[in-house]
Design a protein around this motif. Sequence first.
Motif, mmCIF file in Angstrom:
data_model
loop_
_atom_site.group_PDB
_atom_site.id
_atom_site.type_symbol
_atom_site.label_atom_id
_atom_site.label_comp_id
_atom_site.label_asym_id
_atom_site.label_seq_id
_atom_site.Cartn_x
_atom_site.Cartn_y
_atom_site.Cartn_z
ATOM 1 N N LEU A 131 35.932 27.020 57.005
ATOM 2 C CA LEU A 131 36.500 27.732 55.909
ATOM 3 C C LEU A 131 37.664 26.832 55.136
ATOM 4 O O LEU A 131 37.877 27.152 53.951
ATOM 5 C CB LEU A 131 37.304 28.901 56.069
ATOM 6 C CG LEU A 131 36.279 30.260 56.645
ATOM 7 C CD1 LEU A 131 36.902 31.340 56.775
ATOM 8 C CD2 LEU A 131 35.264 30.436 55.554
ATOM 9 N N LEU A 132 38.150 25.741 55.996
ATOM 10 C CA LEU A 132 39.268 24.995 55.196
ATOM 11 C C LEU A 132 38.846 23.585 54.974
ATOM 12 O O LEU A 132 39.710 22.593 54.607
ATOM 13 C CB LEU A 132 40.472 25.164 56.239
ATOM 14 C CG LEU A 132 41.073 26.427 56.618
ATOM 15 C CD1 LEU A 132 42.033 26.363 57.682
ATOM 16 C CD2 LEU A 132 41.686 27.021 55.487
ATOM 17 N N HIS A 133 37.595 23.448 55.288
ATOM 18 C CA HIS A 133 37.071 22.061 55.205
ATOM 19 C C HIS A 133 36.961 21.605 53.517
ATOM 20 O O HIS A 133 36.743 22.513 52.615
ATOM 21 C CB HIS A 133 35.643 21.742 55.579
ATOM 22 C CG HIS A 133 35.658 21.849 57.304
ATOM 23 N ND1 HIS A 133 34.384 21.693 57.932
ATOM 24 C CD2 HIS A 133 36.745 21.527 58.080
ATOM 25 C CE1 HIS A 133 34.787 21.353 59.019
ATOM 26 N NE2 HIS A 133 36.130 21.350 59.300
ATOM 27 N N VAL A 134 37.182 20.608 53.046
ATOM 28 C CA VAL A 134 37.370 20.039 51.869
ATOM 29 C C VAL A 134 36.248 20.550 50.912
ATOM 30 O O VAL A 134 36.269 20.777 49.900
ATOM 31 C CB VAL A 134 37.628 18.577 51.823
ATOM 32 C CG1 VAL A 134 37.540 17.869 50.290
ATOM 33 C CG2 VAL A 134 38.886 18.242 52.290
ATOM 34 N N GLY A 135 34.977 20.089 51.556
ATOM 35 C CA GLY A 135 33.681 20.451 50.915
ATOM 36 C C GLY A 135 33.259 21.829 50.892
ATOM 37 O O GLY A 135 32.187 22.050 50.286
ATOM 38 N N HIS A 136 34.167 22.439 51.642
ATOM 39 C CA HIS A 136 33.436 23.948 51.728
ATOM 40 C C HIS A 136 33.619 24.724 50.514
ATOM 41 O O HIS A 136 34.330 24.822 49.507
ATOM 42 C CB HIS A 136 34.203 24.602 52.524
ATOM 43 C CG HIS A 136 34.265 26.187 52.860
ATOM 44 N ND1 HIS A 136 32.745 26.691 53.798
ATOM 45 C CD2 HIS A 136 34.460 27.086 52.575
ATOM 46 C CE1 HIS A 136 32.801 27.700 53.612
ATOM 47 N NE2 HIS A 136 33.656 28.459 52.877
ATOM 48 N N VAL A 137 32.415 25.371 50.120
ATOM 49 C CA VAL A 137 32.157 26.069 48.945
ATOM 50 C C VAL A 137 32.550 27.504 49.064
ATOM 51 O O VAL A 137 31.646 27.947 49.976
ATOM 52 C CB VAL A 137 30.810 25.821 48.150
ATOM 53 C CG1 VAL A 137 30.877 26.824 46.888
ATOM 54 C CG2 VAL A 137 30.772 24.474 47.820
ATOM 55 N N PRO A 138 33.495 28.173 48.672
ATOM 56 C CA PRO A 138 33.586 29.643 49.223
ATOM 57 C C PRO A 138 32.465 30.550 48.717
ATOM 58 O O PRO A 138 32.080 30.268 47.724
ATOM 59 C CB PRO A 138 34.765 29.970 48.724
ATOM 60 C CG PRO A 138 35.103 28.899 47.348
ATOM 61 C CD PRO A 138 34.413 27.564 47.715
ATOM 62 N N GLU A 139 32.198 31.476 49.476
ATOM 63 C CA GLU A 139 31.208 32.612 48.666
ATOM 64 C C GLU A 139 31.965 33.281 47.841
ATOM 65 O O GLU A 139 33.148 33.194 47.649
ATOM 66 C CB GLU A 139 31.111 33.680 50.166
ATOM 67 C CG GLU A 139 30.057 33.189 51.139
ATOM 68 C CD GLU A 139 31.105 33.471 52.762
ATOM 69 O OE1 GLU A 139 31.155 34.543 52.746
ATOM 70 O OE2 GLU A 139 31.428 32.563 53.498
ATOM 71 N N GLU A 140 30.818 34.003 47.128
ATOM 72 C CA GLU A 140 31.377 34.770 45.922
ATOM 73 C C GLU A 140 32.778 35.501 46.019
ATOM 74 O O GLU A 140 33.710 35.471 45.060
ATOM 75 C CB GLU A 140 30.205 35.477 45.389
ATOM 76 C CG GLU A 140 30.313 36.016 44.200
ATOM 77 C CD GLU A 140 29.061 36.719 43.803
ATOM 78 O OE1 GLU A 140 29.214 37.890 43.154
ATOM 79 O OE2 GLU A 140 28.076 36.156 43.871
ATOM 80 N N ASP A 141 32.869 36.321 47.149
ATOM 81 C CA ASP A 141 33.789 37.400 47.341
ATOM 82 C C ASP A 141 34.991 36.672 47.674
ATOM 83 O O ASP A 141 36.077 37.172 48.089
ATOM 84 C CB ASP A 141 33.520 38.264 48.455
ATOM 85 C CG ASP A 141 32.970 37.612 49.508
ATOM 86 O OD1 ASP A 141 32.964 36.733 49.732
ATOM 87 O OD2 ASP A 141 32.735 38.654 50.678
ATOM 88 N N ARG A 142 34.900 35.166 47.900
ATOM 89 C CA ARG A 142 36.138 34.552 48.248
ATOM 90 C C ARG A 142 36.866 33.870 46.942
ATOM 91 O O ARG A 142 37.547 33.077 47.257
ATOM 92 C CB ARG A 142 36.096 33.484 49.467
ATOM 93 C CG ARG A 142 35.969 34.465 50.876
ATOM 94 C CD ARG A 142 35.432 33.316 51.877
ATOM 95 N NE ARG A 142 35.103 33.877 53.145
ATOM 96 C CZ ARG A 142 35.995 34.204 54.135
ATOM 97 N NH1 ARG A 142 37.107 34.432 54.077
ATOM 98 N NH2 ARG A 142 35.443 35.026 55.193
ATOM 99 N N ILE A 143 36.217 33.785 45.841
ATOM 100 C CA ILE A 143 36.628 33.202 44.627
ATOM 101 C C ILE A 143 37.675 34.299 43.897
ATOM 102 O O ILE A 143 37.113 35.551 43.929
ATOM 103 C CB ILE A 143 35.528 32.903 43.756
ATOM 104 C CG1 ILE A 143 34.513 31.844 44.311
ATOM 105 C CG2 ILE A 143 36.087 32.284 42.640
ATOM 106 C CD1 ILE A 143 33.443 31.583 43.277
ATOM 107 N N VAL A 144 38.691 33.762 44.080
ATOM 108 C CA VAL A 144 39.703 34.703 43.576
ATOM 109 C C VAL A 144 40.840 34.018 42.496
ATOM 110 O O VAL A 144 40.902 32.944 42.583
ATOM 111 C CB VAL A 144 40.920 35.418 44.669
ATOM 112 C CG1 VAL A 144 39.916 36.346 45.769
ATOM 113 C CG2 VAL A 144 41.338 34.242 45.475
ATOM 114 N N GLY A 145 41.362 34.734 41.492
ATOM 115 C CA GLY A 145 42.413 34.391 40.684
ATOM 116 C C GLY A 145 41.812 33.562 39.384
ATOM 117 O O GLY A 145 42.533 32.893 38.923
ATOM 118 N N ARG A 146 40.616 33.685 39.248
ATOM 119 C CA ARG A 146 40.106 32.913 37.902
ATOM 120 C C ARG A 146 39.133 33.952 37.428
ATOM 121 O O ARG A 146 38.255 33.385 36.583
ATOM 122 C CB ARG A 146 39.169 31.781 38.616
ATOM 123 C CG ARG A 146 39.965 30.562 38.752
ATOM 124 C CD ARG A 146 40.690 29.877 37.561
ATOM 125 N NE ARG A 146 41.345 28.543 37.823
ATOM 126 C CZ ARG A 146 42.702 28.611 37.470
ATOM 127 N NH1 ARG A 146 43.287 29.577 36.924
ATOM 128 N NH2 ARG A 146 43.255 27.635 37.464
#
Length: 427
Positions: free
Chosen positions: A23-38
């Motif tokens: 979850l902390l890797h540079v290239g990791h793309v967060p799932e939809e529910d982990r996109i916050v603040g935008r």
Amino acid sequence: MTEQAGGDPLFQSQDPIFNRKELLHVGHVPEEDRIVGRDDEIQSVAAEIGAITRGDPPNNVMIYGKTGTGKSLISRHVATRARDAAEDNEIDCDVLYVDCSEANTETRATRQLALSLADQTSYDDHIPVRGVGTMEYYQHIWSILEEFFDSVIVILDEIDKLDNSNILMQLSRAREARKTDTYIGVIGISNKVQYRETLDERIDSSFGHRELFFHPYDAAQLREIMRNREDAFQPDVLEDGTIELCAALAAKKHGDARKAIEILKEAGELARRTTSEAVSERHIKQAQEVAEINRIEELTSGATVHAKLALYALASCIVTGDRETYKTREIYERYADICELVATDPITENGLYRQLKEQAFLGVIESEKTGGGRSQGSYLLHRLVTDPKHIVKAVRRDDSLGELPPYDKLTDTDGSTRGRVDLSTFS
Ligand SMILES: Nc1ncnc2c1ncn2[C@@H]1O[C@H](COP(=O)(O)OP(=O)(O)OP(=O)(O)O)[C@@H](O)[C@H]1O
Ligand SMILES: [Mg+2]
């Protein structure tokens, strides 16, 4: 959930710090529910391209913003959602993504578009990988679009890295030029706000696009982004206040989500290396220091020689002077001295001013307009947002600059020395 490797006990010992480190890797793309603040940015991008979900033509849009502000993430996220919504309405839609820092010529970019379109369809014409030019790739692109899609969203990420922007004109004029009936919406992404100025007028007018600016994350948003990935760590490993500290430091320095996450990861690594049971504020502070040097190196690695010398000059002014902020003119004078010493032709003061503005946009310096009193007019004051020694280290890494002069050898025009510095701090 922790992944256990088969039944061999050798690989079963649990990591004491990390639980889902990926979850902390540079290239990791967060799932939809982990996109916050935008949320606002998501809405704005959706408003520009959303028409395709109703079978109408989308707007082209350029997204500008500093590094790590969610430009790539949000673009892909919204484009994919738009495609899904279009498909729900029985509109054949596709999303194409080109990283122009890799596909940095028109031929490479069009080849990638043609190949990925062919990949996703039953197009049976052979697309050669070598030996053909841009025009042939465009032909394939138009044919596939015409045959298979009602609309397409093309994301051109890091668009300023493209050697020419003809592709923008081709894509935006395709319908008008009767190449295809497919609606094409382009999302261009850049962290160089001056990009637009470099566009040919002809292209600029045919590309007729909206512009969106993504601002750096504030501490509250960074906190939320990191909280949403707390399960990267084992339960109770993150001490109270660590995420808050990490968010506060990152917001103060740059507001870059990628870097904030990297600091958190680096702090975890430090804790693990020192066999600590928990990640503490001390780990965060150490990780932040390492990250800052890396960040400045990355930011300045693409800068021109003159931008680097300007930063070196500003660092020199700060270290040898008694102020934190300097006028463009003062930096220019120091810069010109350094140029002379390294036998480089200086650019004009106005040229240097533009380089400083670019660095301010990147977040290496901060520039502030100040009223100089009634008779003096207003001028810009520049300051470093980081420790001068980080700048000096980063600039000295550039071999093309040769041996840079030590600060204490620089003298004012009246012959006086410009203060002395302890050079050992810069090695
Ligand atoms: N709103 C967010 N919610 C969760 N994670 C985020 C958010 N914004 C950014 N991130 C994290 O930070 C990383 C960097 O974001 P992104 O790649 O979108 O930045 P960028 O603006 O495109 O930067 P660059 O100009 O360097 O390409 C993402 O992969 C993601 O892990
Ligand atoms: Mg990006």
